[in-house]
Design a protein around this motif. Structure first.
Motif, PDB file in Angstrom:
ATOM      1  N   CYS A 194       0.792  -1.223   0.000  1.00 51.82           N
ATOM      2  CA  CYS A 194       0.000   0.000   0.000  1.00 51.82           C
ATOM      3  C   CYS A 194       0.826   1.276   0.000  1.00 51.82           C
ATOM      4  O   CYS A 194       0.293   2.350  -0.238  1.00 51.82           O
ATOM      5  CB  CYS A 194      -0.967   0.011   1.173  1.00 51.82           C
ATOM      6  N   GLU A 195       2.121   1.178   0.228  1.00 51.66           N
ATOM      7  CA  GLU A 195       2.891   2.384   0.442  1.00 51.66           C
ATOM      8  C   GLU A 195       3.030   3.275  -0.794  1.00 51.66           C
ATOM      9  O   GLU A 195       3.296   4.459  -0.669  1.00 51.66           O
ATOM     10  CB  GLU A 195       4.277   2.051   1.001  1.00 51.66           C
ATOM     11  N   PHE A 196       2.818   2.753  -1.986  1.00 51.40           N
ATOM     12  CA  PHE A 196       2.967   3.591  -3.172  1.00 51.40           C
ATOM     13  C   PHE A 196       1.683   4.308  -3.579  1.00 51.40           C
ATOM     14  O   PHE A 196       1.699   5.210  -4.408  1.00 51.40           O
ATOM     15  CB  PHE A 196       3.562   2.798  -4.354  1.00 51.40           C
ATOM     16  N   PHE A 197       0.548   3.940  -2.973  1.00 49.57           N
ATOM     17  CA  PHE A 197      -0.707   4.636  -3.271  1.00 49.57           C
ATOM     18  C   PHE A 197      -0.748   5.963  -2.514  1.00 49.57           C
ATOM     19  O   PHE A 197      -0.465   5.995  -1.317  1.00 49.57           O
ATOM     20  CB  PHE A 197      -1.918   3.809  -2.824  1.00 49.57           C
ATOM     21  N   PRO A 198      -1.156   7.044  -3.167  1.00 58.11           N
ATOM     22  CA  PRO A 198      -1.280   8.319  -2.450  1.00 58.11           C
ATOM     23  C   PRO A 198      -2.347   8.236  -1.350  1.00 58.11           C
ATOM     24  O   PRO A 198      -3.364   7.558  -1.515  1.00 58.11           O
ATOM     25  CB  PRO A 198      -1.719   9.308  -3.530  1.00 58.11           C
ATOM     26  N   GLU A 199      -2.101   8.939  -0.289  1.00 57.05           N
ATOM     27  CA  GLU A 199      -3.038   8.943   0.837  1.00 57.05           C
ATOM     28  C   GLU A 199      -4.432   9.394   0.398  1.00 57.05           C
ATOM     29  O   GLU A 199      -5.439   8.878   0.875  1.00 57.05           O
ATOM     30  CB  GLU A 199      -2.490   9.858   1.935  1.00 57.05           C
ATOM     31  N   ARG A 200      -4.493  10.323  -0.545  1.00 57.48           N
ATOM     32  CA  ARG A 200      -5.774  10.866  -1.000  1.00 57.48           C
ATOM     33  C   ARG A 200      -6.655   9.838  -1.710  1.00 57.48           C
ATOM     34  O   ARG A 200      -7.856  10.063  -1.904  1.00 57.48           O
ATOM     35  CB  ARG A 200      -5.537  12.060  -1.910  1.00 57.48           C
ATOM     36  N   PHE A 201      -6.101   8.706  -2.106  1.00 60.16           N
ATOM     37  CA  PHE A 201      -6.865   7.688  -2.833  1.00 60.16           C
ATOM     38  C   PHE A 201      -7.986   7.068  -1.995  1.00 60.16           C
ATOM     39  O   PHE A 201      -9.012   6.688  -2.533  1.00 60.16           O
ATOM     40  CB  PHE A 201      -5.940   6.563  -3.300  1.00 60.16           C
ATOM     41  N   PHE A 202      -7.774   6.912  -0.690  1.00 58.45           N
ATOM     42  CA  PHE A 202      -8.661   6.043   0.091  1.00 58.45           C
ATOM     43  C   PHE A 202      -9.366   6.744   1.243  1.00 58.45           C
ATOM     44  O   PHE A 202      -8.793   7.571   1.935  1.00 58.45           O
ATOM     45  CB  PHE A 202      -7.873   4.848   0.638  1.00 58.45           C
ATOM     46  N   ASP A 203     -10.619   6.333   1.424  1.00 55.59           N
ATOM     47  CA  ASP A 203     -11.405   6.796   2.571  1.00 55.59           C
ATOM     48  C   ASP A 203     -11.161   5.916   3.783  1.00 55.59           C
ATOM     49  O   ASP A 203     -11.330   6.369   4.919  1.00 55.59           O
ATOM     50  CB  ASP A 203     -12.900   6.778   2.206  1.00 55.59           C
ATOM     51  N   GLU A 234       4.564  -8.132  10.819  1.00 55.42           N
ATOM     52  CA  GLU A 234       3.521  -7.117  10.646  1.00 55.42           C
ATOM     53  C   GLU A 234       3.925  -6.041   9.634  1.00 55.42           C
ATOM     54  O   GLU A 234       3.606  -4.861   9.786  1.00 55.42           O
ATOM     55  CB  GLU A 234       3.150  -6.479  11.988  1.00 55.42           C
ATOM     56  N   ILE A 235       4.612  -6.456   8.586  1.00 57.28           N
ATOM     57  CA  ILE A 235       5.144  -5.525   7.593  1.00 57.28           C
ATOM     58  C   ILE A 235       4.035  -4.697   6.939  1.00 57.28           C
ATOM     59  O   ILE A 235       4.149  -3.473   6.822  1.00 57.28           O
ATOM     60  CB  ILE A 235       5.958  -6.272   6.504  1.00 57.28           C
ATOM     61  N   LEU A 236       2.960  -5.337   6.528  1.00 57.70           N
ATOM     62  CA  LEU A 236       1.915  -4.596   5.825  1.00 57.70           C
ATOM     63  C   LEU A 236       1.103  -3.708   6.756  1.00 57.70           C
ATOM     64  O   LEU A 236       0.657  -2.631   6.359  1.00 57.70           O
ATOM     65  CB  LEU A 236       1.041  -5.550   5.024  1.00 57.70           C
ATOM     66  N   LYS A 237       0.944  -4.119   7.999  1.00 53.48           N
ATOM     67  CA  LYS A 237       0.291  -3.240   8.974  1.00 53.48           C
ATOM     68  C   LYS A 237       1.140  -1.990   9.174  1.00 53.48           C
ATOM     69  O   LYS A 237       0.631  -0.873   9.138  1.00 53.48           O
ATOM     70  CB  LYS A 237       0.090  -3.953  10.307  1.00 53.48           C
ATOM     71  N   ASP A 238       2.442  -2.176   9.356  1.00 52.88           N
ATOM     72  CA  ASP A 238       3.338  -1.032   9.542  1.00 52.88           C
ATOM     73  C   ASP A 238       3.382  -0.149   8.296  1.00 52.88           C
ATOM     74  O   ASP A 238       3.418   1.079   8.399  1.00 52.88           O
ATOM     75  CB  ASP A 238       4.749  -1.510   9.896  1.00 52.88           C
ATOM     76  N   GLU A 239       3.361  -0.769   7.124  1.00 56.97           N
ATOM     77  CA  GLU A 239       3.355  -0.008   5.870  1.00 56.97           C
ATOM     78  C   GLU A 239       2.114   0.878   5.804  1.00 56.97           C
ATOM     79  O   GLU A 239       2.199   2.052   5.428  1.00 56.97           O
ATOM     80  CB  GLU A 239       3.381  -0.993   4.700  1.00 56.97           C
ATOM     81  N   ALA A 240       0.969   0.328   6.186  1.00 61.34           N
ATOM     82  CA  ALA A 240      -0.271   1.120   6.189  1.00 61.34           C
ATOM     83  C   ALA A 240      -0.179   2.258   7.204  1.00 61.34           C
ATOM     84  O   ALA A 240      -0.548   3.398   6.904  1.00 61.34           O
ATOM     85  CB  ALA A 240      -1.465   0.217   6.493  1.00 61.34           C
ATOM     86  N   LEU A 241       0.322   1.961   8.396  1.00 58.41           N
ATOM     87  CA  LEU A 241       0.438   2.994   9.430  1.00 58.41           C
ATOM     88  C   LEU A 241       1.406   4.108   9.025  1.00 58.41           C
ATOM     89  O   LEU A 241       1.220   5.261   9.428  1.00 58.41           O
ATOM     90  CB  LEU A 241       0.877   2.372  10.758  1.00 58.41           C
ATOM     91  N   ASN A 242       2.405   3.778   8.234  1.00 56.69           N
ATOM     92  CA  ASN A 242       3.354   4.782   7.765  1.00 56.69           C
ATOM     93  C   ASN A 242       2.858   5.539   6.536  1.00 56.69           C
ATOM     94  O   ASN A 242       3.451   6.548   6.156  1.00 56.69           O
ATOM     95  CB  ASN A 242       4.705   4.136   7.443  1.00 56.69           C
ATOM     96  N   SER A 243       1.784   5.059   5.908  1.00 60.22           N
ATOM     97  CA  SER A 243       1.314   5.650   4.656  1.00 60.22           C
ATOM     98  C   SER A 243       0.022   6.446   4.786  1.00 60.22           C
ATOM     99  O   SER A 243      -0.272   7.284   3.929  1.00 60.22           O
ATOM    100  CB  SER A 243       1.106   4.542   3.613  1.00 60.22           C
TER     101      SER A 243
END
Length: 174
Positions: free
Chosen positions: A82-91, A127-136
């Motif tokens: 998920c880290e390459f998607f812009p934050e504005r993409f998702f609700d 928990e790589i993907l959880k951390d990726e989401a929290l950082n993104s």
């Protein structure tokens, strides 16, 4: 004006993203975009990872292709990163999590072996993907959901459907 929310369903391969997305699509009539399929169907690749036996997606081409779709709204995006998607993409962002033993069995049944199997199980343990989401993304839009059993998957779908209904109500979208 968006016709519905944009949702990211992410997690390690094998956690049940596609199963959940299929259920959500059937019950919400939202558009499901599997990023892996989008890349494959449009040849959006930037090489091949021989060690992990998988193509490397071209993130810029994916983002360009998704831009107009995201602007419309009403999309469920399914991808293991998920880290390459812009934050504005998702609700909202849902990170699916699965017990390592369950995940190992699922991936083994899919034919994962060696480094590819080890890396994916380790990704879940760490928990790589959880951390990726929290950082993104902002923490308030990130939700972890357990996805070990059929009941978990049904409960997750129900929770997300309720969230979608509330979003539509809050945003005056029918």
């Amino acid at each position: 004006m968006k016709t519905g929310p944009n949702i990211l369903i992410t997690g390690t391969p094998g956690v049940g993203k596609s199963t959940l997305c299929q259920h959500l699509t059937e019950h919400t009539h939202m558009d499901w975009v599997c990023v892996g399929d989008l890349a494959r169907d449009n040849n959006f690749f930037d090489g091949y990872d021989h060690e992990r036996e998988c193509p490397i997606i071209d993130e810029e081409k994916i983002l360009d292709e998704l831009e107009d779709m995201i602007e419309e709204g009403n999309k469920i995006i399914d991808y293991h990163g998920c880290e390459f998607f812009p934050e504005r993409f998702f609700d909202i962002v849902f990170v699916l999590r699965t017990d390592n033993t369950v995940l190992y069995d699922r991936l083994y049944a899919r034919g994962y072996r060696g480094k590819k199997l080890e890396d994916n199980v380790e990704c879940e343990i760490m928990e790589i993907l959880k951390d990726e989401a929290l950082n993104s993304y902002q923490p308030n839009i990130i939700h972890q959901l357990n996805s070990n059993t059929h009941t978990d998957m049904e409960n997750n779908a129900q929770k997300i459907c309720m969230w979608i209904q509330q979003w539509k109500k809050d945003n005056n979208v029918s």
